[in-house]
Design an enzyme around this catalytic site. Structure first.
Site, PDB file in Angstrom:
ATOM      1  N   ASN A 322      -4.329  -6.390 -11.638  1.00  0.00           N
ATOM      2  CA  ASN A 322      -3.269  -6.126 -12.203  1.00  0.00           C
ATOM      3  C   ASN A 322      -2.109  -7.173 -12.719  1.00  0.00           C
ATOM      4  O   ASN A 322      -0.971  -7.235 -12.571  1.00  0.00           O
ATOM      5  CB  ASN A 322      -2.161  -5.132 -11.084  1.00  0.00           C
ATOM      6  CG  ASN A 322      -1.335  -4.129 -11.681  1.00  0.00           C
ATOM      7  OD1 ASN A 322      -1.308  -3.999 -12.944  1.00  0.00           O
ATOM      8  ND2 ASN A 322      -0.643  -3.576 -10.952  1.00  0.00           N
ATOM      9  N   HIS A 358       6.428   1.569  -6.917  1.00  0.00           N
ATOM     10  CA  HIS A 358       5.321   2.497  -6.808  1.00  0.00           C
ATOM     11  C   HIS A 358       5.651   3.968  -6.211  1.00  0.00           C
ATOM     12  O   HIS A 358       4.920   5.007  -6.343  1.00  0.00           O
ATOM     13  CB  HIS A 358       4.145   1.674  -5.735  1.00  0.00           C
ATOM     14  CG  HIS A 358       3.447   0.964  -6.516  1.00  0.00           C
ATOM     15  ND1 HIS A 358       3.678  -0.497  -6.659  1.00  0.00           N
ATOM     16  CD2 HIS A 358       2.321   0.936  -6.921  1.00  0.00           C
ATOM     17  CE1 HIS A 358       2.700  -1.108  -7.560  1.00  0.00           C
ATOM     18  NE2 HIS A 358       1.618  -0.022  -7.652  1.00  0.00           N
TER      19      HIS A 358
END
EC number: 2.3.1.23
Length: 497
Positions: A322, A358
């Site tokens: 990521n 998230h």
């Protein structure tokens, strides 16, 4: 929590194909949308890129992206439109009131996203409108910072800010095209408006090799997707919640969990690689020239495959996984907290932001807490090894082939085993699920961290202090001998005088 029902376009063919291959229809739509980036790239390069009027380019990207978004999420596409329009009008009204604009833009997008999570949340990962919306939130927040950076003097900007600052706000059509860019709106990656504008203006077009590089990335993505599907077929998530898993021998348990984590990680990596391949093919990702003078098309890379597969520590995973999102957080969150004058607090705040971004699930917060603790522990171990072990036994260890083999096996085992521990909470999300898996492996991750912390701080307290005391006594003895030598020399000096 309210039960969420998605209003998607009805498609009997899609439902039939999904049931035939044994995957959820939402997952099939997601994969097809990612793969659609390749024909979109071919159409653009063949027909649109040669058109001088840039309005046509923006209309093409906005139309294709919005259409693909509707294909996935139906009428829920309106959420992304609200986000884009809100930022557009905030720029028109408040651009020169920098602090107010940034605060409202940030709070609006994060609040909207968190409300979306609240009303759509479940025990599993859901392929809903909130998935591309979290990508859009970062894009709009970053875009807001770039707009305000454009108002500053050049001397006030950092190197990164100079590359992304926008002196002139784009039109609504340009902003829509940037936000809905076909291969970038669904699962990332993040890129600034300046990159999109340079691409549309043809600044990258003279460089060659993008199609070949894109095809290679596509091949890597397809490979990781196959490995992921095969691996998770043998080690499904549900297996680790069963009594059968808890009855396996401890060593086998922790290795199974580690290999499962690898396969779970490949799910994300395959999506990023397939997406990156499409972006490379369309020509967006030019970064400059590599060390051999060849065009480098890794400007939007989200994973460093070599480091991912050859790394030995959790920090290597953080550095290789990521990447694009981590760079965004570094540029727009971590570095913007420089005024705190404390790297630890800034790093903690950046990880906290990532956890909130998230969603609400406790698994996210445990994951980022573990990242912080494990990376910090690894740095302590490295420091202990280089400062204490090697100075005393390095001449023996470095010349031993057996030690080198054991060192390699230990690091690779740690890499696999601890990856399983660290990714468990991220995948299982809910406390009542990930705590079951933690219990099944006897909480070995916590145990190791606690034992190391006890040893490390005990060593620092007793051995380091005694070493410093001994060093101090040696210095005093040396000073005493020096003084005595000086005293003995004084009579001789007087005689010579």
């Amino acid at each position: 929590m309210a039960e969420f029902e998605e209003d998607l376009p009805h498609n009997g063919l899609m439902d039939g194909i999904a049931s035939g291959v044994g995957v959820p229809v939402e997952a099939l739509r997601l994969l097809l949308t990612i793969l659609a980036g390749y024909p979109v790239a071919a159409l653009y390069q063949k027909f649109i890129s040669v058109i001088a009027d840039k309005t046509v380019h923006h209309m093409f990207f906005a139309g294709c992206g919005a259409g693909l978004c509707y294909f996935n999420y139906g009428l829920d596409t309106y959420h992304s439109l609200i986000a884009i329009l809100t930022t557009y009008f905030l720029v028109l009204l408040l651009r020169k009131k920098t602090q107010i604009f940034l605060a409202i833009n940030f709070v609006f997008h994060m609040s909207y996203l968190l409300l979306g999570y609240f009303y759509t949340s479940s025990n599993d990962y859901d392929i809903l409108w909130t998935m591309p919306h979290c990508i859009l939130v970062l894009r709009m927040i970053g875009y807001g910072f770039d707009i305000t950076d454009g108002l500053k003097e050049e001397s006030e900007l950092s190197k990164d800010q100079k590359e992304t600052a926008l002196k002139k706000p784009p039109s609504l059509l340009e902003l829509l095209a940037f936000s809905y860019f076909p291969s970038g709106f669904l699962v990332g990656p993040q890129f600034p408006f300046r990159r999109y504008k340079a691409f549309v203006d043809g600044e990258f077009r003279q460089h060659e090799g993008n199609v070949e590089a894109g095809v290679r990335r596509f091949g890597a993505g397809a490979f990781y997707l196959i490995v992921c599907q095969v691996g998770l077929r043998y080690l499904p998530d549900s297996y680790f919640l069963t009594p059968e898993f808890a009855q396996v021998s401890f060593v086998k348990r922790i290795y199974l969990l580690g290999f499962w984590a690898k396969f779970s990680l490949y799910k994300y990596i395959s999506c990023w690689l397939l997406t990156e391949g499409a972006l490379i093919c369309i020509g967006l990702t030019y970064k400059g020239e590599d060390k051999n003078g060849q065009p480098d098309w890794s400007g939007c890379s989200n994973v460093k495959l070599k480091l991912l597969e050859t790394g030995n520590t959790m920090e290597h995973y953080v550095q290789s996984f990521n990447v694009n999102t981590n760079q965004w957080v570094g540029q727009y969150i971590y570095k913007r907290l420089k005024f705190l004058n404390n790297r630890t607090i800034s790093y903690g705040a950046a990880l906290g932001f990532l956890a909130v971004w998230h969603g609400y699930h406790s698994g996210y917060y445990m994951t980022f807490l573990m990242e912080y603790m494990v990376v910090s522990t690894e740095k302590q171990i490295t420091r202990f090894y280089t400062k204490v072990v090697l100075p005393q036994w390095g001449h023996i260890l470095n010349n031993s082939d057996i030690y080198k083999l054991l060192y390699f096996i230990t690091l690779k085992s740690y890499n696999v085993v601890y990856m399983g521990w660290c990714l468990t909470a991220f995948v299982f999300l809910k406390y009542e699920r990930w705590i079951v898996v933690y219990g099944a492996v006897s909480y070995y991750g916590f145990t190791f961290l606690v034992l190391w912390a006890a040893f490390y701080h005990t060593f620092n307290h007793f051995f380091r202090s005694s070493s410093r005391k001994l060093a101090g006594e040696d210095q005093k003895l040396q000073d005493s001998n020096t003084d005595k030598l000086v005293e003995e020399k004084k009579p001789e000096d007087k005689k010579s005088e």
